[in-house]
Write an enzyme that holds these catalytic residues in place. Structure first.
Site, PDB file in Angstrom:
ATOM      1  N   GLY A  46       0.869  -1.304  -0.117  1.00  0.00           N
ATOM      2  CA  GLY A  46       0.111  -0.039   0.107  1.00  0.00           C
ATOM      3  C   GLY A  46       0.831   1.344  -0.044  1.00  0.00           C
ATOM      4  N   GLU A 101       4.154   4.875   5.993  1.00  0.00           N
ATOM      5  CA  GLU A 101       2.993   4.040   5.690  1.00  0.00           C
ATOM      6  C   GLU A 101       1.865   4.810   5.067  1.00  0.00           C
ATOM      7  OE1 GLU A 101       1.563   1.384   6.361  1.00  0.00           O
ATOM      8  OE2 GLU A 101       1.956   0.363   7.881  1.00  0.00           O
ATOM      9  N   ASP A 102       1.133   3.945   4.561  1.00  0.00           N
ATOM     10  CA  ASP A 102      -0.297   4.376   3.724  1.00  0.00           C
ATOM     11  C   ASP A 102      -1.233   4.765   4.586  1.00  0.00           C
ATOM     12  OD1 ASP A 102      -0.543   1.695   4.519  1.00  0.00           O
ATOM     13  OD2 ASP A 102      -1.616   1.012   2.476  1.00  0.00           O
ATOM     14  N   ASP A 105      -4.076   2.609  10.980  1.00  0.00           N
ATOM     15  CA  ASP A 105      -5.375   2.232  11.956  1.00  0.00           C
ATOM     16  C   ASP A 105      -5.150   1.880  13.372  1.00  0.00           C
ATOM     17  OD1 ASP A 105      -8.060   1.162  12.362  1.00  0.00           O
ATOM     18  OD2 ASP A 105      -8.039   0.197  10.393  1.00  0.00           O
ATOM     19  N   LYS A 133      -6.262   7.100  10.601  1.00  0.00           N
ATOM     20  CA  LYS A 133      -7.585   6.745  10.580  1.00  0.00           C
ATOM     21  C   LYS A 133      -8.206   6.924  12.015  1.00  0.00           C
ATOM     22  CE  LYS A 133      -9.461   3.548   8.178  1.00  0.00           C
ATOM     23  NZ  LYS A 133     -10.015   2.108   7.803  1.00  0.00           N
ATOM     24  N   PHE A 155     -14.026   2.526   5.013  1.00  0.00           N
ATOM     25  CA  PHE A 155     -13.096   1.807   4.150  1.00  0.00           C
ATOM     26  C   PHE A 155     -12.861   2.726   3.080  1.00  0.00           C
ATOM     27  CE2 PHE A 155     -12.816  -2.824   3.515  1.00  0.00           C
ATOM     28  CZ  PHE A 155     -11.533  -2.620   2.529  1.00  0.00           C
ATOM     29  N   VAL A 156     -11.473   3.277   2.949  1.00  0.00           N
ATOM     30  CA  VAL A 156     -10.992   4.021   1.924  1.00  0.00           C
ATOM     31  C   VAL A 156      -9.937   3.283   1.111  1.00  0.00           C
ATOM     32  CG1 VAL A 156     -11.084   6.000   3.498  1.00  0.00           C
ATOM     33  CG2 VAL A 156      -9.083   4.789   3.505  1.00  0.00           C
ATOM     34  N   ASP A 162      -5.949  -0.399  -0.970  1.00  0.00           N
ATOM     35  CA  ASP A 162      -6.850  -1.425  -1.892  1.00  0.00           C
ATOM     36  C   ASP A 162      -7.990  -2.018  -1.046  1.00  0.00           C
ATOM     37  OD1 ASP A 162      -5.937  -4.436  -1.620  1.00  0.00           O
ATOM     38  OD2 ASP A 162      -4.870  -3.259  -0.133  1.00  0.00           O
ATOM     39  N   ARG A 168      -5.900   0.407  -6.160  1.00  0.00           N
ATOM     40  CA  ARG A 168      -4.585   1.043  -5.742  1.00  0.00           C
ATOM     41  C   ARG A 168      -4.542   2.145  -6.695  1.00  0.00           C
ATOM     42  NH1 ARG A 168      -2.073  -1.908  -1.758  1.00  0.00           N
ATOM     43  NH2 ARG A 168      -2.291  -4.245  -1.748  1.00  0.00           N
TER      44      ARG A 168
END
Length: 182
Positions: A46, A101-102, A105, A133, A155-156, A162, A168
């Site tokens: 990601g 990091e993408d 969470d 998040k 849910f992004v 993805d 993606r």
């Protein structure tokens, strides 16, 4: 502006929003790591899109490497068990390490990864996350030094994020329609 994908409910961050965030983060990192030995480590898959943009926004010398970890198993929630699937190719001892990091969470996987990398004796170890998040009532296990922006607990997808290895390549970040993943 590209047309919105039919599976996307709404666009949270446009290409322009993303470019501005990455530019700001690159300037902060360039200032903080000027004259230092910086290694960016992207967590595959990601973060690869964000890493590509971020490293081009950094004005000081930088090395890059990649790690792949598995922590989710089959579900959408972390299992808490982390496996390193691809380890680093370079030695980070004595170097300044920034994990890229993408999305952050729970931070449980990242906490494990940081403990693992800290044992390799880097000069410093920090995190840059594109999205953080906001999960109501929960505090992430890791506090990143650099944050692109906060995002809702939805849910992004897009910009490297993805669902089932799809979306993606979207140039924006959007909320996936619930009927797609439920």
């Amino acid at each position: 502006m590209n047309a919105m994908h039919p599976d996307v409910e709404t666009v949270l961050f446009s290409e322009e929003d993303i470019a501005a965030m990455v530019k700001r983060m690159g300037e902060e990192i360039s200032r903080d790591y000027a004259g230092r030995d910086l290694v960016l480590i992207a967590v595959l898959r990601g973060a690869v899109v964000f890493m590509g943009d971020l490293m081009r926004a950094i004005d000081c010398p930088v090395a890059i490497d990649f790690m792949a970890v598995s922590s989710y198993g089959d579900g959408a929630k972390s299992s808490g068990i982390v496996r390193i699937i691809k380890d680093l190719d370079i030695d980070i001892k004595g170097r300044d390490v920034l994990i890229v990091e993408d999305i952050l969470d729970s931070g449980l996987t990242l906490k494990y990864l940081m403990k693992n990398l800290a044992s390799r004796k880097p000069a410093s170890l920090e995190v840059a996350t594109f999205l953080w998040k906001d999960v109501e009532g929960k505090q992430a296990a890791v506090n990143p030094k650099y944050v692109g922006t906060h995002c809702p607990d939805a849910f992004v997808v897009g910009y490297g994020l993805d669902y089932a290895e799809r979306y993606r390549n979207l140039p924006y970040v959007g909320v996936l329609k619930p009927e797609v993943y439920s």
